[in-house]
Scaffold this motif. Structure first.
Motif, PDB file in Angstrom:
ATOM      1  N   LEU A 111       0.886  -1.306   0.008  1.00  0.00           N
ATOM      2  CA  LEU A 111      -0.079  -0.088  -0.023  1.00  0.00           C
ATOM      3  C   LEU A 111       0.968   1.257   0.070  1.00  0.00           C
ATOM      4  O   LEU A 111       1.991   1.276   0.529  1.00  0.00           O
ATOM      5  CB  LEU A 111      -0.852  -0.081   1.091  1.00  0.00           C
ATOM      6  CG  LEU A 111      -1.819  -1.394   1.449  1.00  0.00           C
ATOM      7  CD1 LEU A 111      -2.609  -0.803   2.760  1.00  0.00           C
ATOM      8  CD2 LEU A 111      -2.633  -1.167   0.275  1.00  0.00           C
ATOM      9  N   ILE A 164      -8.730   3.002   3.898  1.00  0.00           N
ATOM     10  CA  ILE A 164      -8.178   1.848   4.361  1.00  0.00           C
ATOM     11  C   ILE A 164      -9.112   0.930   5.038  1.00  0.00           C
ATOM     12  O   ILE A 164      -8.881  -0.264   4.692  1.00  0.00           O
ATOM     13  CB  ILE A 164      -6.870   2.097   5.096  1.00  0.00           C
ATOM     14  CG1 ILE A 164      -5.681   2.893   4.217  1.00  0.00           C
ATOM     15  CG2 ILE A 164      -6.311   0.810   5.628  1.00  0.00           C
ATOM     16  CD1 ILE A 164      -5.264   2.295   3.139  1.00  0.00           C
ATOM     17  N   ILE A 210       5.664  -0.595   5.332  1.00  0.00           N
ATOM     18  CA  ILE A 210       4.856   0.408   4.705  1.00  0.00           C
ATOM     19  C   ILE A 210       3.352   0.445   5.824  1.00  0.00           C
ATOM     20  O   ILE A 210       2.952   1.651   6.180  1.00  0.00           O
ATOM     21  CB  ILE A 210       4.441   0.350   3.347  1.00  0.00           C
ATOM     22  CG1 ILE A 210       5.627   0.736   2.667  1.00  0.00           C
ATOM     23  CG2 ILE A 210       3.205   1.130   3.064  1.00  0.00           C
ATOM     24  CD1 ILE A 210       5.619   0.471   1.275  1.00  0.00           C
ATOM     25  N   MET A 211       2.831  -0.636   6.021  1.00  0.00           N
ATOM     26  CA  MET A 211       1.784  -0.843   6.732  1.00  0.00           C
ATOM     27  C   MET A 211       2.030  -0.365   8.351  1.00  0.00           C
ATOM     28  O   MET A 211       1.183   0.598   8.652  1.00  0.00           O
ATOM     29  CB  MET A 211       1.364  -2.219   6.971  1.00  0.00           C
ATOM     30  CG  MET A 211      -0.215  -2.415   7.277  1.00  0.00           C
ATOM     31  SD  MET A 211      -0.894  -2.554   5.698  1.00  0.00           S
ATOM     32  CE  MET A 211      -0.584  -4.156   5.535  1.00  0.00           C
ATOM     33  N   PHE A 249      -8.084   9.256   4.521  1.00  0.00           N
ATOM     34  CA  PHE A 249      -7.102   8.056   4.041  1.00  0.00           C
ATOM     35  C   PHE A 249      -7.468   6.741   4.965  1.00  0.00           C
ATOM     36  O   PHE A 249      -7.670   5.785   4.387  1.00  0.00           O
ATOM     37  CB  PHE A 249      -5.724   8.617   4.079  1.00  0.00           C
ATOM     38  CG  PHE A 249      -4.710   7.379   3.681  1.00  0.00           C
ATOM     39  CD1 PHE A 249      -4.780   6.929   2.749  1.00  0.00           C
ATOM     40  CD2 PHE A 249      -3.939   6.760   4.971  1.00  0.00           C
ATOM     41  CE1 PHE A 249      -3.693   5.955   2.103  1.00  0.00           C
ATOM     42  CE2 PHE A 249      -2.856   5.810   4.591  1.00  0.00           C
ATOM     43  CZ  PHE A 249      -2.889   5.311   3.394  1.00  0.00           C
ATOM     44  N   ILE A 250      -7.385   6.926   6.346  1.00  0.00           N
ATOM     45  CA  ILE A 250      -7.385   5.669   7.120  1.00  0.00           C
ATOM     46  C   ILE A 250      -8.958   5.438   7.158  1.00  0.00           C
ATOM     47  O   ILE A 250      -9.231   4.111   6.915  1.00  0.00           O
ATOM     48  CB  ILE A 250      -7.267   6.245   8.697  1.00  0.00           C
ATOM     49  CG1 ILE A 250      -5.664   6.542   8.655  1.00  0.00           C
ATOM     50  CG2 ILE A 250      -7.612   5.403   9.607  1.00  0.00           C
ATOM     51  CD1 ILE A 250      -4.714   5.193   8.403  1.00  0.00           C
ATOM     52  N   PHE A 294       0.224   3.724  10.182  1.00  0.00           N
ATOM     53  CA  PHE A 294      -0.564   3.706  11.243  1.00  0.00           C
ATOM     54  C   PHE A 294       0.292   4.777  12.122  1.00  0.00           C
ATOM     55  O   PHE A 294      -0.530   5.526  12.750  1.00  0.00           O
ATOM     56  CB  PHE A 294      -0.766   2.526  11.579  1.00  0.00           C
ATOM     57  CG  PHE A 294      -1.990   1.944  10.946  1.00  0.00           C
ATOM     58  CD1 PHE A 294      -3.195   2.334  11.012  1.00  0.00           C
ATOM     59  CD2 PHE A 294      -1.603   0.806  10.292  1.00  0.00           C
ATOM     60  CE1 PHE A 294      -4.086   1.797  10.695  1.00  0.00           C
ATOM     61  CE2 PHE A 294      -2.722   0.154   9.359  1.00  0.00           C
ATOM     62  CZ  PHE A 294      -3.772   0.657   9.547  1.00  0.00           C
ATOM     63  N   ILE A 314      -3.584  -5.168   9.277  1.00  0.00           N
ATOM     64  CA  ILE A 314      -3.877  -4.117   9.257  1.00  0.00           C
ATOM     65  C   ILE A 314      -4.794  -3.682  10.485  1.00  0.00           C
ATOM     66  O   ILE A 314      -5.052  -2.650  11.159  1.00  0.00           O
ATOM     67  CB  ILE A 314      -5.067  -3.812   8.128  1.00  0.00           C
ATOM     68  CG1 ILE A 314      -4.345  -3.906   6.934  1.00  0.00           C
ATOM     69  CG2 ILE A 314      -5.908  -2.499   7.994  1.00  0.00           C
ATOM     70  CD1 ILE A 314      -5.321  -3.909   5.594  1.00  0.00           C
TER      71      ILE A 314
END
Lengths: 284, 237
Positions: free
Chosen positions: A146, A184, B5-6, A180-181, B10, A217
């Motif tokens: 990503l 996601i 990247i993940m 953005f979040i 965050f 995630i």
């Protein structure tokens, strides 16, 4: 758009019908154009109309972005095929169509030039989120990773053509990290669908792989304190539900995998998961 | 597939969120001060509903104007906290109190000179800019909602003025609110909070008309010929 328009007209009619007393009616009939109050309100009316019209235009642009993003996502779900060449064609088409959307974003950016974009953020946040979701899904399928929020910002910088091409201006569209979040978070929903689709087509390996990504995630989201953002809270809840569902699917594959022929496994795993869900509902 | 990247996505978002929360915290502190002071002004001006001489009202206006000094100081603090171009990111915090302050400023102006406050004047009294391009400003809709609150207050004022024996006031208020109502009818409103507040205006107008009517059928309207009018009213009924 037309729906909203007629809605507005209805209000307008209603407004004219509102019962007013004798005095007020008299005043309405003979509006004194020279009265300072009336002059003031004429000015305010122009300002308000400008704001509402701009809002409507942005909502319309945003809605087009939402629709096209949803279609791109649908297209990308079709990339779940064995044929390498067909997959490539689909990804290329998606990339091209995502690129096309920048035209709409540019129009929004132009509308909001030199303005406080936060005032109109609500008008285009839906489109923005859906777009992030589509981009994330595409990048995941294509590159297996990503892009960060910082990098995505690049997509929202547009150069505005001037009469003199040499001194073209840069127009930037506000793209807050929250949007953005949220995008996601929606993207994980697509991952869940893909996970189940993979199972359906017998691609069990992918199923586990995707489940693991969503787990990561989820860990990321755990570190976020959504405190006063209700939208974020709701999406984090949905994310957890999707994850549990996927974990159950994986569990069922593992437990029953050897008992059932491969092509029936999908049905059984999903059916079992859904059963579990029904039981779960009592606890919420 | 562990993805650096993940983690990056965050962690940068956490920073973003926490800095936003810090700003909100700062804003909250200042807005709390503004709230406190606003209530004080509101309390001072409630004197209009009591049985007092008109000089007391002028005094109350002066006192309220003094208190606005504190409001202006706090709004200039607020203007420093809120980054340029992010007014609407945070304006939920001060929206409500700003509407109320517009109402109070408008009330003062009405009591002092009997005219409708302009947006520029309201912004000046509150200590913000009128034009959004010049910095921390007064939102048009907040100002308009303030005016609608004024109409409600004036309808109460009309009733209490009669109780006090002041029969001139309701006429002044009636003329003022009627014109305000005509002004609002020039605006195209969406189905939003301004519209909802506007829908209540007709009740205020009606209330004030009733007060004026009550005065006129009893011949209490200043400069009115008593017997003629009351006869007419009876015939109509």
């Amino acid at each position: 758009m037309s729906g909203k328009g007629s809605h507005r007209n209805k209000h307008y009619e209603k407004k004219n019908k509102v019962a007013v007393g004798e005095k007020a009616r008299e005043a309405l009939e003979q509006i004194d154009e020279n009265s300072p109050i009336i002059k003031m309100f004429r000015q305010y009316a122009i300002e308000l109309d400008d704001k509402h019209d701009r809002h409507e235009r942005i909502v319309k642009l945003s809605r087009d972005i939402t629709i096209e993003s949803k279609r791109i996502i649908f297209l990308l779900h079709g990339s779940n095929v064995d044929l390498e060449t067909k997959r490539d064609i689909i990804l290329k088409e998606a990339a091209m169509r995502l690129e096309m959307l920048s035209k709409n974003f540019k129009s929004i950016a132009t509308e909001l030039k030199d303005m406080d974009a936060y005032q109109y953020l609500r008008a285009y946040t839906a489109g923005l989120q859906e777009y992030v979701e589509a981009v994330a899904f595409y990048q995941f399928l294509r590159f297996n990773e990503l892009e960060t929020w910082e990098n995505l910002q690049e997509k929202f910088r547009f150069s505005k053509e001037n009469d003199h091409p040499s001194q073209s201006e840069i127009v930037k569209l506000l793209f807050p990290a929250t949007e953005f979040i949220l995008g996601i978070a929606d993207f994980t929903g697509e991952l869940m669908r893909k996970c189940i689709n993979s199972l359906g087509s017998g691609n069990i390996e992918d199923c586990f792989k995707i489940c693991n990504i969503v787990k990561q995630i989820y860990i990321g989201f755990l570190g976020i304190n959504p405190s006063n953002n209700r939208e974020l809270k709701a999406k984090m809840y949905v994310l957890k539900q999707s994850l549990l569902k996927m974990e159950n699917v994986c569990y069922n594959i593992k437990v029953r995998g050897s008992e059932v022929p491969k092509h029936m496994l999908a049905q059984i795993a999903i059916a079992n998961t859904e059963q579990n869900e029904e039981i779960d509902e009592g606890f919420f | 597939m562990t993805n650096p990247i993940m983690a990056n996505i965050f962690s940068s978002f956490r920073d973003y969120l926490s800095s936003e929360q810090d700003t909100r915290e700062e804003i909250r502190v200042v807005v709390k001060e503004i709230d406190k002071c606003t209530i004080e002004i509101l309390t001072v001006l409630q004197i209009i509903h009591q049985d007092t001489a008109s000089t007391d009202i002028i005094h109350a206006c002066m006192k309220a104007r003094g208190l606005f000094e504190e409001i202006r100081k706090n709004f200039s603090k607020l203007a420093m906290i809120v980054p340029k171009g992010e007014y609407y990111r945070y304006n939920d915090h001060w929206r409500f109190v700003t509407q109320r302050l517009c109402f109070l400023a408008a009330l003062i102006i009405f009591l002092e000179v009997g005219v409708l406050i302009s947006k520029d004047t309201a912004a000046e009294i509150i200590g913000v800019k009128s034009d959004a391009n010049e910095g921390f400003h007064l939102d048009l809709e907040d100002y308009l909602i303030g005016l609608l609150q004024l109409a409600s207050e004036l309808s109460r004022f009309a009733v209490n003025a009669v109780t006090k024996g002041d029969y001139n006031r309701p006429l002044q208020i009636s003329k003022f609110v009627t014109e305000l109502n005509a002004g609002f009818r020039l605006l195209n409103m969406k189905n939003d909070s301004l519209r909802k507040r506007f829908d209540a205006l007709k009740y205020d107008v009606k209330k004030i008309e009733e007060v004026v009517y009550d005065l006129s059928i009893r011949g209490l309207k200043p400069g009115q010929l008593v017997p003629d009018d009351s006869k007419q009213e009876i015939k109509e009924n």
